[in-house]
Design an enzyme around this catalytic site. Structure first.
Site, PDB file in Angstrom:
ATOM      1  N   GLU A 152       0.846  -1.201   0.000  1.00 41.70           N
ATOM      2  CA  GLU A 152       0.000   0.000   0.000  1.00 41.70           C
ATOM      3  C   GLU A 152       0.881   1.251   0.000  1.00 41.70           C
ATOM      4  OE1 GLU A 152      -3.463   0.394  -0.109  1.00 41.70           O
ATOM      5  OE2 GLU A 152      -2.692   2.419  -0.407  1.00 41.70           O
ATOM      6  N   PHE A 153       0.464   2.231  -0.816  1.00 43.21           N
ATOM      7  CA  PHE A 153       1.254   3.464  -0.932  1.00 43.21           C
ATOM      8  C   PHE A 153       0.499   4.693  -0.453  1.00 43.21           C
ATOM      9  CE2 PHE A 153       2.563   0.430  -4.144  1.00 43.21           C
ATOM     10  CZ  PHE A 153       3.912   0.336  -3.909  1.00 43.21           C
ATOM     11  N   LEU A 154      -0.656   4.494   0.219  1.00 41.62           N
ATOM     12  CA  LEU A 154      -1.462   5.662   0.593  1.00 41.62           C
ATOM     13  C   LEU A 154      -0.690   6.590   1.510  1.00 41.62           C
ATOM     14  CD1 LEU A 154      -2.622   5.620   3.764  1.00 41.62           C
ATOM     15  CD2 LEU A 154      -4.069   3.847   2.850  1.00 41.62           C
ATOM     16  N   GLU A 156      -1.145   9.307   4.597  1.00 42.96           N
ATOM     17  CA  GLU A 156      -2.096   9.829   5.575  1.00 42.96           C
ATOM     18  C   GLU A 156      -2.383  11.282   5.211  1.00 42.96           C
ATOM     19  OE1 GLU A 156      -0.915   8.988   9.654  1.00 42.96           O
ATOM     20  OE2 GLU A 156      -0.495   6.910   9.097  1.00 42.96           O
ATOM     21  N   PHE A 253       8.883  16.642  -2.265  1.00 45.06           N
ATOM     22  CA  PHE A 253       9.743  15.971  -1.287  1.00 45.06           C
ATOM     23  C   PHE A 253      11.125  16.612  -1.232  1.00 45.06           C
ATOM     24  CE2 PHE A 253       8.235  12.128   0.975  1.00 45.06           C
ATOM     25  CZ  PHE A 253       6.896  12.366   0.757  1.00 45.06           C
ATOM     26  N   CYS A 264       5.823   5.133   9.300  1.00 43.60           N
ATOM     27  CA  CYS A 264       6.332   4.368   8.156  1.00 43.60           C
ATOM     28  C   CYS A 264       7.811   4.617   7.842  1.00 43.60           C
ATOM     29  CB  CYS A 264       5.478   4.640   6.921  1.00 43.60           C
ATOM     30  SG  CYS A 264       3.825   3.920   7.061  1.00 43.60           S
ATOM     31  N   LYS A 327       2.709  14.937  10.559  1.00 43.59           N
ATOM     32  CA  LYS A 327       2.508  15.690   9.315  1.00 43.59           C
ATOM     33  C   LYS A 327       1.134  16.340   9.388  1.00 43.59           C
ATOM     34  CE  LYS A 327       1.209  13.376   5.600  1.00 43.59           C
ATOM     35  NZ  LYS A 327       1.150  12.383   4.498  1.00 43.59           N
TER      36      LYS A 327
HETATM   37  P1  NAD Z   1      -1.995   0.891  12.779  1.00 36.55           P
HETATM   38  O1  NAD Z   1      -1.173   0.645  13.974  1.00 36.55           O
HETATM   39  O2  NAD Z   1      -2.778   2.155  12.642  1.00 36.55           O
HETATM   40  O3  NAD Z   1      -3.026  -0.307  12.579  1.00 36.55           O
HETATM   41  C1  NAD Z   1      -2.724  -1.648  12.775  1.00 36.55           C
HETATM   42  C2  NAD Z   1      -3.985  -2.322  13.297  1.00 36.55           C
HETATM   43  O4  NAD Z   1      -3.764  -3.733  13.349  1.00 36.55           O
HETATM   44  C3  NAD Z   1      -4.368  -1.894  14.719  1.00 36.55           C
HETATM   45  O5  NAD Z   1      -5.701  -1.445  14.732  1.00 36.55           O
HETATM   46  C4  NAD Z   1      -4.198  -3.176  15.551  1.00 36.55           C
HETATM   47  O6  NAD Z   1      -5.095  -3.273  16.622  1.00 36.55           O
HETATM   48  C5  NAD Z   1      -4.452  -4.229  14.499  1.00 36.55           C
HETATM   49  N1  NAD Z   1      -3.939  -5.555  14.833  1.00 36.55           N
HETATM   50  C6  NAD Z   1      -2.779  -5.902  15.429  1.00 36.55           C
HETATM   51  N2  NAD Z   1      -2.707  -7.226  15.577  1.00 36.55           N
HETATM   52  C7  NAD Z   1      -3.849  -7.745  15.056  1.00 36.55           C
HETATM   53  C8  NAD Z   1      -4.343  -9.075  14.902  1.00 36.55           C
HETATM   54  N3  NAD Z   1      -3.642 -10.121  15.310  1.00 36.55           N
HETATM   55  N4  NAD Z   1      -5.560  -9.231  14.332  1.00 36.55           N
HETATM   56  C9  NAD Z   1      -6.272  -8.165  13.907  1.00 36.55           C
HETATM   57  N5  NAD Z   1      -5.845  -6.890  14.025  1.00 36.55           N
HETATM   58  C10 NAD Z   1      -4.645  -6.687  14.592  1.00 36.55           C
HETATM   59  O7  NAD Z   1      -0.984   0.738  11.542  1.00 36.55           O
HETATM   60  P2  NAD Z   1      -1.148   1.354  10.061  1.00 36.55           P
HETATM   61  O8  NAD Z   1      -0.571   2.720  10.012  1.00 36.55           O
HETATM   62  O9  NAD Z   1      -2.524   1.143   9.581  1.00 36.55           O
HETATM   63  O10 NAD Z   1      -0.123   0.403   9.261  1.00 36.55           O
HETATM   64  C11 NAD Z   1      -0.416  -0.940   8.985  1.00 36.55           C
HETATM   65  C12 NAD Z   1       0.609  -1.453   7.988  1.00 36.55           C
HETATM   66  O11 NAD Z   1       0.484  -0.727   6.777  1.00 36.55           O
HETATM   67  C13 NAD Z   1       2.063  -1.287   8.406  1.00 36.55           C
HETATM   68  O12 NAD Z   1       2.815  -2.339   7.899  1.00 36.55           O
HETATM   69  C14 NAD Z   1       2.457   0.000   7.729  1.00 36.55           C
HETATM   70  O13 NAD Z   1       3.853   0.101   7.529  1.00 36.55           O
HETATM   71  C15 NAD Z   1       1.710  -0.117   6.426  1.00 36.55           C
HETATM   72  N6  NAD Z   1       1.392   1.143   5.758  1.00 36.55           N
HETATM   73  C16 NAD Z   1       0.876   2.174   6.477  1.00 36.55           C
HETATM   74  C17 NAD Z   1       0.586   3.363   5.825  1.00 36.55           C
HETATM   75  C18 NAD Z   1       0.074   4.554   6.598  1.00 36.55           C
HETATM   76  O14 NAD Z   1       0.080   5.653   6.043  1.00 36.55           O
HETATM   77  N7  NAD Z   1      -0.382   4.411   7.839  1.00 36.55           N
HETATM   78  C19 NAD Z   1       0.806   3.490   4.443  1.00 36.55           C
HETATM   79  C20 NAD Z   1       1.289   2.397   3.747  1.00 36.55           C
HETATM   80  C21 NAD Z   1       1.596   1.225   4.410  1.00 36.55           C
END
Ligand code: NAD
Length: 439
Positions: A152-154, A156, A253, A264, A327
């Site tokens: 995923e590349f979204l 925030e 950037f 991230c 951010k």
């Molecule tokens: P986050 O911490 O906001 O969300 C993770 C969620 O997973 C939490 O709600 C947590 O309770 C849940 N979780 C943990 N263990 C679990 C389990 N066993 N079963 C079900 N749910 C469970 O993290 P995020 O920012 O959403 O990031 C998630 C992934 O996506 C990461 O690998 C991150 O690097 C990647 N990512 C994030 C973004 C971003 O902008 N936030 C963008 C691209 C990729």
């Protein structure tokens, strides 16, 4: 299609609602019961522009539901997106894969025949191969379970638009069948012309971490140049504008300032280095250690500038901090440079009052010892120094003359190089930027 989204944080909750928005039947799953209850009630557990509307609409349509039960997810879904966190290991630089493993292993006994698991979390290269081997062990051979990776590349702050209209879709697919399922699932995006890149699992995993490594490098590059500008009296903003006109470089950037943070980039470049070391090619990514160090140096630089600007000691000074989120347009404070600086300044004996349009609650949880204010004017009351640390639009629009009447000393560090220097100077403020000695 009947899909589940497991892990409903910043990434998963938006993905779940957007998949329902394009017509799928979606079940969101999380271990955090309070988060699931909030989402099911239509209350976003975090701030993300436009998310509340999509959540309400898709809940009302009946296409989006939430649960804490993996068994229910297994029974319901044909496709399961894994969106759980992959934080930095405590005590190491690698990625902590325990949540990803827990989901895939926990889901395995409940999967329907032919189910497709699709990883979206950011993981080290090789993770999906290991999980594929685990699934072969944990599910019957004739169950025909497959695992794909679709990083995923979204961003925030733009998460909804980035999910509904991504600039590209990248899919690591183990078979033409898996590829076909994902093309069908994302059909509205493909029809709108979104590039779809289908590749092997390792390449898909690497695309994500390489993209983040590149973005981090670009930011640290201009911040390194800002250090040179500070030493020479040159102006990094003019310099970035000038080199940014070269289409091979581009202006995005390339804004020097306090550097990157968040959930991230910092952990992803560290996990990338750790993985390269495991693979015996650590040398290839050694430069990322410099990228990381340049980035962290920005925070120390701002603390040091603050100390100098108030006459050599922060002890007993009142410092107002504008911005707590990592951010703008987000309430995410994970590894927030703004809060790092605020806490360091407090440690040097200053009273620090923080304002943020959306992130105060999260900031207070992470740093309960800082003071918080819901209005900029309250944060700045009797301040000896104001620090502009997260570039929310509302800070750009502040009236320096009005704020000048509230503070004790009209001094501000614009650590995001986003304020209009002349406007503040003509209202009698002393204003400093980073890499802006000449400006
Ligand atoms: P986050 O911490 O906001 O969300 C993770 C969620 O997973 C939490 O709600 C947590 O309770 C849940 N979780 C943990 N263990 C679990 C389990 N066993 N079963 C079900 N749910 C469970 O993290 P995020 O920012 O959403 O990031 C998630 C992934 O996506 C990461 O690998 C991150 O690097 C990647 N990512 C994030 C973004 C971003 O902008 N936030 C963008 C691209 C990729």
């Amino acid at each position: 299609m009947r899909i589940t989204v497991i892990g409903t944080g910043y990434l998963g909750a938006v993905h779940a609602a957007c998949m329902a928005e394009i017509g799928h039947d979606v079940l969101g799953v999380d271990v955090d019961a309070a988060k699931i209850e909030a989402l099911a009630d239509g209350r976003p557990p975090f701030y993300e522009p436009g998310f509340s509307e999509v959540l309400t609409r898709t809940l009302e349509s009946g296409r989006l539901r939430f649960t804490t039960s993996l068994a229910e997810a297994g029974e319901f879904g044909e496709v399961h997106f894994v969106c759980v966190g992959t934080p930095q290991l405590s005590g190491g630089h690698g990625a902590d894969l325990r949540h990803v493993n827990a989901v895939v292993h926990g889901l395995a006994p409940h999967l329907q025949h032919g189910a497709l698991i699709v990883g979206k979390s950011t993981v080290p290269v090789g993770t999906s191969a290991a999980l594929t081997a685990d699934l072969a062990r944990l599910t019957p051979a004739d169950a025909e379970i497959e695992l794909a990776w679709n990083p995923e590349f979204l961003r925030e702050g733009f998460a909804v638009q980035d999910t509904l209209r991504p600039d590209r879709l990248v899919v690591g697919a183990p078979s033409t069948r898996a590829d076909g399922i994902l093309r069908e699932l994302y059909a509205p995006m493909l029809e709108a012309g979104v590039p779809y890149i289908c590749t092997d699992l390792s390449t898909a995993e690497l695309v994500k971490v390489s993209a983040n490594a590149f973005l981090a490098t670009k930011i640290s590059f201009i911040n390194a140049i800002a250090e040179i500008c500070d030493a020479t009296g040159a102006d990094v903003v003019t310099l970035a504008d000038a080199i940014g006109h070269d289409t091979r470089i581009g202006r995005r950037f390339l804004s020097a300032g306090l550097g990157f943070g968040g959930g991230c980039l910092p952990k992803d470049i560290r996990a990338f280095m750790a993985r390269a070391n495991e693979l015996g090619v650590g040398q290839a990514l050694e430069f990322l250690a410099d990228v990381d160090e340049i980035n962290m140096r920005r925070r120390h630089r701002v603390v040091e500038m603050a100390r100098q600007l108030v006459g050599g000691s922060l002890l007993g000074r009142n410092v107002a901090v504008l911005g707590a989120a990592f951010k703008p347009d987000s309430d995410d404070v994970r590894d927030s440079p703004a809060l790092h600086v605020a806490a360091a300044i407090r440690l040097q004996g200053a009273a620090v009052r923080v304002h943020d349009p959306k992130a105060i609650d999260n900031a207070r949880t992470a740093h309960p010892s800082l003071d918080y204010a819901h209005e900029v004017s309250k944060a700045c009351e009797n301040a000896d120094l104001v620090l502009h640390l997260t570039e929310w639009q509302e800070y750009r629009e502040l009236d320096p003359a009005a704020l000048g009447k509230v503070v004790r000393q009209p001094r501000i560090i614009d650590a995001r190089n986003a304020l209009h220097l002349d406007r503040w100077r003509s209202a009698n403020w002393t204003i400093r930027g980073l890499g802006r000695a000449a400006a």
